[in-house]
Motif scaffolding. Structure first.
Motif, short mmCIF file in Angstrom:
data_model
loop_
_atom_site.label_atom_id
_atom_site.label_comp_id
_atom_site.label_asym_id
_atom_site.label_seq_id
_atom_site.Cartn_x
_atom_site.Cartn_y
_atom_site.Cartn_z
N LYS A 178 -17.50 4.95 -3.17
CA LYS A 178 -17.89 3.54 -3.06
C LYS A 178 -18.97 3.35 -1.99
O LYS A 178 -19.81 2.46 -2.10
CB LYS A 178 -16.67 2.70 -2.70
N THR A 179 -19.02 4.19 -0.92
CA THR A 179 -20.00 4.08 0.17
C THR A 179 -21.22 4.95 -0.05
O THR A 179 -21.97 5.27 0.86
CB THR A 179 -19.33 4.43 1.50
N GLU B 231 0.84 -1.21 0.00
CA GLU B 231 0.00 0.00 0.00
C GLU B 231 0.87 1.25 0.00
O GLU B 231 0.56 2.23 -0.69
CB GLU B 231 -0.92 -0.01 1.22
N GLN C 272 -12.44 8.67 -3.26
CA GLN C 272 -12.80 7.46 -3.99
C GLN C 272 -13.50 6.46 -3.08
O GLN C 272 -14.45 5.80 -3.49
CB GLN C 272 -11.54 6.84 -4.61
N GLU C 273 -13.03 6.38 -1.86
CA GLU C 273 -13.66 5.48 -0.90
C GLU C 273 -15.06 5.97 -0.55
O GLU C 273 -16.00 5.18 -0.42
CB GLU C 273 -12.81 5.39 0.37
N ASN D 129 -7.81 9.60 -2.50
CA ASN D 129 -8.11 8.22 -2.12
C ASN D 129 -9.33 8.15 -1.21
O ASN D 129 -10.17 7.25 -1.33
CB ASN D 129 -6.90 7.58 -1.45
N GLU D 130 -9.42 9.10 -0.29
CA GLU D 130 -10.56 9.12 0.61
C GLU D 130 -11.86 9.44 -0.13
O GLU D 130 -12.92 8.90 0.18
CB GLU D 130 -10.33 10.15 1.73
#
Length: 255
Positions: A60-61, A13, A56-57, A53-54
């Motif tokens: 997804k939620t 990662e 993108q997360e 990145n956050e």
């Protein structure tokens, strides 16, 4: 554009994150370049990668609708500020996600944003992908008509990448179409890409629509498209993304 970490890492990662940072830095510098990761990469860049990145997360939620509302609100606030400074001559364009556009109450939320920010509808444009418009086409047309009645302009983003672009365009009450950058990239070197761009420009002119060329990065691209009737452009050839304060200064100098 290549990003390559060069130090020993403790996990995959971290490796991916550092390569991502190097790639992002390379993209900031333009085309045909590369950056090797080092410890002295700007800390702001690290924060930006982490934020991306956050985000993108969050998408997804299922947070895209809330994020989209915030983006639209902030864009309208900035447009109002530019208007008050006498620097906004046209419209503020905002991209919409499919979830936003087809979400129940979308028009109510948009009216509320305009009212809260004090931005008149004639200073707002919403950019929609072909995929948004192909999903529930009749419902999409109803929403587009409502936006038109409000005075909000609409544009089809990434035009030419969908599977039925020309067949449904005649039925959509839109104002602008944006030629996808994948065609603009090679417009001066690839005959097929050039043919697509010229075809879209001609079609739009006959239908009374404005064409915007996306991703214009060179003078050659700009001159070629302009010579074939394109009147609106966006891309790094003109300016790169910038903070609001820098934008104010840039518009002032450009004006």
């Amino acid at each position: 554009m290549i990003g390559a970490p060069v130090k020993q890492l403790t996990g995959p990662e971290k490796l991916i994150q550092q390569a991502d940072m190097a790639m992002y830095k390379a993209k900031q510098q333009g085309r045909d370049t590369y950056v090797v990761y080092s410890e002295d990469l700007d800390s702001k860049l690290s924060k930006r990668v982490e934020l991306r990145n956050e985000l993108q997360e969050a998408i997804k939620t299922g947070q895209i609708a809330h994020l989209g509302k915030w983006v639209t609100t902030q864009a309208c606030k900035d447009a109002r500020r530019l208007l008050e400074m006498g620097l906004l001559k046209g419209r503020m364009a905002v991209n919409l996600s499919p979830l936003q556009f087809h979400r129940p109450g979308f028009l109510t939320v948009l009216r509320s944003i305009l009212e809260d920010t004090g931005l008149a509808p004639e200073h707002l444009e919403l950019e929609l992908t072909e995929g948004i418009l192909m999903k529930d086409s009749e419902g999409a047309i109803d929403i587009l008509n409502a936006l038109n009645d409000m005075g909000v302009a609409t544009a089809i983003d990434d035009f030419g990448t969908g599977f039925s672009s020309f067949s449904y365009l005649k039925d959509l009450p839109v104002d602008n179409i944006k030629i996808d950058r994948s065609f603009v990239d090679n417009v001066t070197t690839n005959e097929k890409d050039a043919a697509v761009c010229k075809g879209v420009i001609t079609l739009a002119r006959e239908m009374g629509l404005n064409v915007v060329a996306e991703g214009v990065e060179t003078q050659e691209q700009f001159c070629y498209l302009k010579s074939h009737g394109c009147e609106s452009f966006q891309g790094y050839y003109f300016a790169r993304p910038m903070l609001f304060e820098d934008l104010v200064q840039w518009i002032g100098k450009a004006g």
